[in-house]
Design a protein around this motif. Structure first.
Motif, PDB file in Angstrom:
ATOM      1  N   GLY A   2       0.954  -1.197  -0.041  1.00 31.86           N
ATOM      2  CA  GLY A   2       0.148  -0.001   0.130  1.00 31.86           C
ATOM      3  C   GLY A   2       0.909   1.116  -0.059  1.00 31.86           C
ATOM      4  N   ALA A   3       0.343   2.188  -0.879  1.00 31.14           N
ATOM      5  CA  ALA A   3       1.306   3.461  -0.764  1.00 31.14           C
ATOM      6  C   ALA A   3      -0.001   4.607  -1.133  1.00 31.14           C
ATOM      7  CB  ALA A   3       2.129   3.520  -1.965  1.00 31.14           C
ATOM      8  N   MET A  34      -6.102   3.254   1.189  1.00 32.00           N
ATOM      9  CA  MET A  34      -7.612   3.613   1.202  1.00 32.00           C
ATOM     10  C   MET A  34      -7.955   4.988   1.952  1.00 32.00           C
ATOM     11  SD  MET A  34      -9.141   2.007  -1.063  1.00 32.00           S
ATOM     12  CE  MET A  34     -10.818   2.816  -0.640  1.00 32.00           C
ATOM     13  N   PRO A  35      -7.173   5.341   3.293  1.00 32.96           N
ATOM     14  CA  PRO A  35      -7.498   6.517   3.885  1.00 32.96           C
ATOM     15  C   PRO A  35      -6.736   7.831   3.136  1.00 32.96           C
ATOM     16  CG  PRO A  35      -6.409   4.969   5.554  1.00 32.96           C
ATOM     17  CD  PRO A  35      -6.251   4.360   4.069  1.00 32.96           C
ATOM     18  N   HIS A  36      -5.794   7.565   2.183  1.00 33.05           N
ATOM     19  CA  HIS A  36      -5.503   8.687   1.241  1.00 33.05           C
ATOM     20  C   HIS A  36      -6.474   8.825   0.359  1.00 33.05           C
ATOM     21  CE1 HIS A  36      -2.511  10.664  -1.680  1.00 33.05           C
ATOM     22  NE2 HIS A  36      -2.382  11.527  -0.430  1.00 33.05           N
ATOM     23  N   ARG A  37      -6.909   7.920  -0.367  1.00 33.13           N
ATOM     24  CA  ARG A  37      -7.937   8.131  -1.530  1.00 33.13           C
ATOM     25  C   ARG A  37      -9.293   8.631  -0.796  1.00 33.13           C
ATOM     26  NH1 ARG A  37      -8.112   3.413  -5.813  1.00 33.13           N
ATOM     27  NH2 ARG A  37      -9.170   4.978  -6.793  1.00 33.13           N
ATOM     28  N   MET A  42     -12.781  13.508  -0.249  1.00 30.97           N
ATOM     29  CA  MET A  42     -13.255  14.667   0.749  1.00 30.97           C
ATOM     30  C   MET A  42     -12.902  16.067   0.320  1.00 30.97           C
ATOM     31  SD  MET A  42     -15.463  12.907   2.903  1.00 30.97           S
ATOM     32  CE  MET A  42     -15.765  14.508   3.761  1.00 30.97           C
ATOM     33  N   LEU A  43     -11.698  15.924  -0.079  1.00 36.01           N
ATOM     34  CA  LEU A  43     -11.215  17.374  -0.524  1.00 36.01           C
ATOM     35  C   LEU A  43     -11.944  17.885  -1.778  1.00 36.01           C
ATOM     36  CD1 LEU A  43      -7.200  17.100   0.144  1.00 36.01           C
ATOM     37  CD2 LEU A  43      -8.870  18.437   1.324  1.00 36.01           C
ATOM     38  N   ARG A  44     -12.088  16.687  -2.790  1.00 28.39           N
ATOM     39  CA  ARG A  44     -12.683  17.024  -4.110  1.00 28.39           C
ATOM     40  C   ARG A  44     -14.252  17.626  -3.647  1.00 28.39           C
ATOM     41  NH1 ARG A  44     -10.928  12.199  -7.684  1.00 28.39           N
ATOM     42  NH2 ARG A  44      -8.825  12.828  -8.301  1.00 28.39           N
ATOM     43  N   VAL A  45     -14.942  16.787  -2.831  1.00 28.25           N
ATOM     44  CA  VAL A  45     -16.143  17.359  -2.384  1.00 28.25           C
ATOM     45  C   VAL A  45     -16.295  18.368  -1.758  1.00 28.25           C
ATOM     46  CG1 VAL A  45     -18.182  16.473  -0.776  1.00 28.25           C
ATOM     47  CG2 VAL A  45     -17.110  14.875  -2.420  1.00 28.25           C
ATOM     48  N   TRP A  63      -9.245  11.558  12.613  1.00 34.53           N
ATOM     49  CA  TRP A  63      -7.786  10.782  11.724  1.00 34.53           C
ATOM     50  C   TRP A  63      -6.709  11.378  12.582  1.00 34.53           C
ATOM     51  CZ3 TRP A  63      -3.510  12.984   9.503  1.00 34.53           C
ATOM     52  CH2 TRP A  63      -2.600  12.004   8.996  1.00 34.53           C
ATOM     53  N   LYS A  64      -6.520  12.630  12.922  1.00 36.23           N
ATOM     54  CA  LYS A  64      -5.334  13.036  13.459  1.00 36.23           C
ATOM     55  C   LYS A  64      -5.362  12.357  14.764  1.00 36.23           C
ATOM     56  CE  LYS A  64      -4.584  17.521  13.723  1.00 36.23           C
ATOM     57  NZ  LYS A  64      -4.694  18.988  13.731  1.00 36.23           N
TER      58      LYS A  64
END
Length: 71
Positions: A2-3, A34-37, A42-45, A63-64
């Motif tokens: 995963g990356a 998956m967390p990065h995706r 979310m940034l796009r929305v 998340w933090k």
């Protein structure tokens, strides 16, 4: 493996995954973390819907909190 999707890691020609597959074998399967995706989505929305900003901020705080605590 995963990356985060950067070309340096998941690049098909010179990325880490390509080098590992060439050396070890093609049974190593690359996937985008998956967390990065989720964060990218979310940034796009967030750009398109004004109220989603509050939801994004809450999810980012969760998340933090998880990410910065010892396991």
């Amino acid at each position: 493996m995963g990356a985060d999707g950067a070309a340096v890691k998941l690049g098909h020609r010179g990325g880490v995954i390509a080098l590992l597959q060439a050396e070890i074998g093609s049974f190593i399967v690359p996937f985008h973390c998956m967390p990065h995706r989720l964060e990218i989505g979310m940034l796009r929305v967030k750009r398109e819907v004004s109220m989603i900003g509050q939801v994004y901020d809450l999810l980012h705080l969760i998340w933090k909190t998880y990410h910065l605590t010892p396991k």
